[in-house]
Design an enzyme around this catalytic site. Structure first.
Site, PDB file in Angstrom:
ATOM      1  N   TYR A 122      -3.714  11.009   0.565  1.00  0.00           N
ATOM      2  CA  TYR A 122      -4.144  10.786  -0.822  1.00  0.00           C
ATOM      3  C   TYR A 122      -4.112  12.086  -1.609  1.00  0.00           C
ATOM      4  O   TYR A 122      -3.705  12.110  -2.777  1.00  0.00           O
ATOM      5  CB  TYR A 122      -5.555  10.179  -0.854  1.00  0.00           C
ATOM      6  CG  TYR A 122      -5.581   8.754  -0.355  1.00  0.00           C
ATOM      7  CD1 TYR A 122      -5.465   8.472   0.999  1.00  0.00           C
ATOM      8  CD2 TYR A 122      -5.704   7.691  -1.239  1.00  0.00           C
ATOM      9  CE1 TYR A 122      -5.469   7.168   1.464  1.00  0.00           C
ATOM     10  CE2 TYR A 122      -5.722   6.376  -0.791  1.00  0.00           C
ATOM     11  CZ  TYR A 122      -5.599   6.133   0.566  1.00  0.00           C
ATOM     12  OH  TYR A 122      -5.591   4.840   1.012  1.00  0.00           O
ATOM     13  N   ASP A 165       0.843  -1.197   0.000  1.00  0.00           N
ATOM     14  CA  ASP A 165       0.000   0.000   0.000  1.00  0.00           C
ATOM     15  C   ASP A 165       0.891   1.265   0.000  1.00  0.00           C
ATOM     16  O   ASP A 165       1.856   1.317  -0.745  1.00  0.00           O
ATOM     17  CB  ASP A 165      -0.965  -0.069   1.210  1.00  0.00           C
ATOM     18  CG  ASP A 165      -2.129   0.898   1.083  1.00  0.00           C
ATOM     19  OD1 ASP A 165      -3.136   0.530   0.454  1.00  0.00           O
ATOM     20  OD2 ASP A 165      -2.023   2.034   1.573  1.00  0.00           O
ATOM     21  N   HIS A 177      -4.397  -7.960   0.320  1.00  0.00           N
ATOM     22  CA  HIS A 177      -3.762  -6.655   0.465  1.00  0.00           C
ATOM     23  C   HIS A 177      -3.015  -6.504   1.787  1.00  0.00           C
ATOM     24  O   HIS A 177      -2.003  -5.820   1.851  1.00  0.00           O
ATOM     25  CB  HIS A 177      -4.859  -5.588   0.362  1.00  0.00           C
ATOM     26  CG  HIS A 177      -4.337  -4.200   0.361  1.00  0.00           C
ATOM     27  ND1 HIS A 177      -3.622  -3.684  -0.704  1.00  0.00           N
ATOM     28  CD2 HIS A 177      -4.401  -3.210   1.282  1.00  0.00           C
ATOM     29  CE1 HIS A 177      -3.298  -2.428  -0.436  1.00  0.00           C
ATOM     30  NE2 HIS A 177      -3.751  -2.114   0.754  1.00  0.00           N
TER      31      HIS A 177
END
Ligand SMILES: *[C@@H]1O[C@H](CO)[C@@H](O)[C@H](O)[C@H]1NC(C)=O
Length: 460
Positions: free
Chosen positions: A376, A227, A433
């Site tokens: 982000y 990630d 993930h």
């Protein structure tokens, strides 16, 4: 007419060739400001000591959470048969909130988290938190521990690594190889202070973590991540190759323009032309993959544009926060979980519910959901796009592990444009993930095999 057409075609071809050459150009390594100040106000002299830290959530915060969780739930009944296809199913959420209230005891969990050695140190105006996991003193430890920086992502935290740390800090049978692991919290996550100024993204984090490792006496080390952690690790492999012994990733996608062009061309060229046939399922059919990603990445767009808006809601309600984070754990461990009534979370889930709640509690008690989502925005801003490191290849030895349920994976041949020295490329048998949480033994084994291959090369 024909001559005009010919001329136009030649000019068009030249234009296309120039554009492609421009796209395929390798940019210079950008030089970042070396001493930015992310704290409030003007730069100040900094205490560079490394201070032991104990997690100790004040009683009033625990009581405040208890009060909020005790409020009547205002959930909307799920649509019949929808399971998790509309997002977190409120029947399942209700069960999990019940467990959180009645069976989960923060103080016991906190004591477990404190079994690890936590520290804080000031870097560029921010208090940076990290776990420093060292091998236990043991007469059988003949090998010098190898330094490793492990970096978590969103919506995770250092909690991701608590299962894998003991595996890495114990000497491997046979080789005796053992690691000394530093697990920092990303700035604005958990106990790492959030930037007070805009602009702290992956590259800036790479610089902060390099300073951290140097402060701990490590000039050359391995780095591992998935990630955002994979993003920071990739930046380190690009910006600071001389400091890395190797980079190991469990999430990756083609970053370079060449890799992306290949990915698109591969959709129309005969199977096996641009990548190994058995790797094609990772990216094709292209449209199906794109559709799936689009359906799963609404959160990304929100967080990249208006993190503070949704942040206010999530920071106010532990139920909302749990709903938001649990959905990611459900889908990102297994795509098919959206069709399970409980999203896969309650029966046979690879991560214990207590551990999921530890992670949620860390976001809650540190009130870091908003700052975590701002990451982000920082990594997708127009200013960011101007610092193009994606197209700068790295010669650092790389290990890539494509877990079967990972959200983003990419065939080796597409990654080879970014990483010129792929030492191991694997497709482990199970995991998604959150590989470190779901399959700590598999990830540890994969990472160890990578290091063994790199070290064997250095010895010969
Ligand atoms: C929801 O779960 C039920 C029970 O497992 C299943 O029969 C149904 O097909 C699922 N529906 C969707 C939309 O996934």
């Amino acid at each position: 007419m024909a001559r005009g057409f010919l001329l136009a075609s030649v000019l068009a071809s030249i234009a296309v060739a120039y554009t492609l050459m421009g796209l395929l150009r390798v940019p210079e390594i950008p030089s970042l400001p070396q001493n930015p100040w992310w704290g409030r106000g003007k730069p100040q002299p900094e205490d560079t000591s490394v201070r032991p830290f104990t997690i100790n959530v004040p009683d009033e915060d625990i009581e405040d959470l208890r009060i909020r969780l005790a409020l009547p739930l205002r959930l909307t009944a799920p649509l019949e048969g929808a399971n998790f296809t509309y997002g977190t199913n409120s029947d399942t959420l209700k069960q999990i909130i019940g467990y959180w209230k009645q069976e989960y005891h923060w103080k016991e969990r906190e004591a477990k988290l404190n079994k690890f050695q936590h520290y804080k140190t000031k870097i560029e105006g921010l208090d940076i938190h990290f776990i420093h996991a060292k091998p236990r003193q043991n007469p059988n430890n003949v090998n010098k521990p190898i330094p490793l920086l492990m970096i978590h992502g969103w919506p995770g935290s250092f909690v991701e690594f608590l299962g894998i740390l003991p595996l890495l800090t114990s000497p491997e049978e046979g080789s005796g190889r053992v690691f000394e692991v530093v697990c920092p919290s990303l700035p604005g996550y958990a106990f790492s202070q959030a930037a007070a100024k805009p602009g702290l993204g992956l590259q800036e984090t790479a610089q902060i973590f390099l300073k951290l490792m140097k402060r701990l006496g490590h000039d050359r080390f391995y780095v591992q991540g998935g990630d955002w952690g994979a993003g920071v690790a990739t930046q380190m492999a690009t910006l600071y190759p001389e400091n890395l012994r190797g980079v190991h990733l469990n999430m990756f996608r083609p970053q370079t323009t060449a890799g992306k062009i290949k990915q698109v061309l591969g959709a129309v060229l005969p199977s096996g032309t641009l990548m190994a046939k058995e790797e094609e399922d990772m990216v094709y059919p292209l449209l199906e993959h794109a559709k799936w990603l689009l359906g799963e990445s609404g959160y990304f767009h929100i967080q990249a544009t208006k993190p503070d808006t949704i942040g206010a809601a999530l920071a106010q309600s532990p139920v909302g926060l749990a709903s938001y984070l649990l959905e990611k754990f459900s889908t990102w461990t297994k795509r098919g979980n959206v069709r399970q009534p409980d999203g896969g979370l309650l029966k046979g889930f690879p991560i214990a519910l207590d551990t999921l709640l530890d992670n949620i509690c860390i976001y809650w008690f540190t009130n870091s959901i908003t700052s975590s989502m701002r990451y982000y925005a920082e990594n997708t801003s127009p200013e960011r796009a101007a610092i193009d490191t994606a197209n700068i290849p790295s010669e650092v030895p790389a290990g890539l592990a494509a877990f079967p349920e990972e959200v983003l994976s990419s065939p080796r041949s597409l990654m080879a444009h970014k990483f010129h020295d792929i030492v191991t490329y694997t497709r482990p048998e199970a995991g998604g993930h959150f590989a470190a949480m779901e399959q700590p033994a598999i990830l540890a084994k994969d990472f160890r095999a990578f290091v063994a291959a790199v070290e064997a090369r250095e010895e010969s």
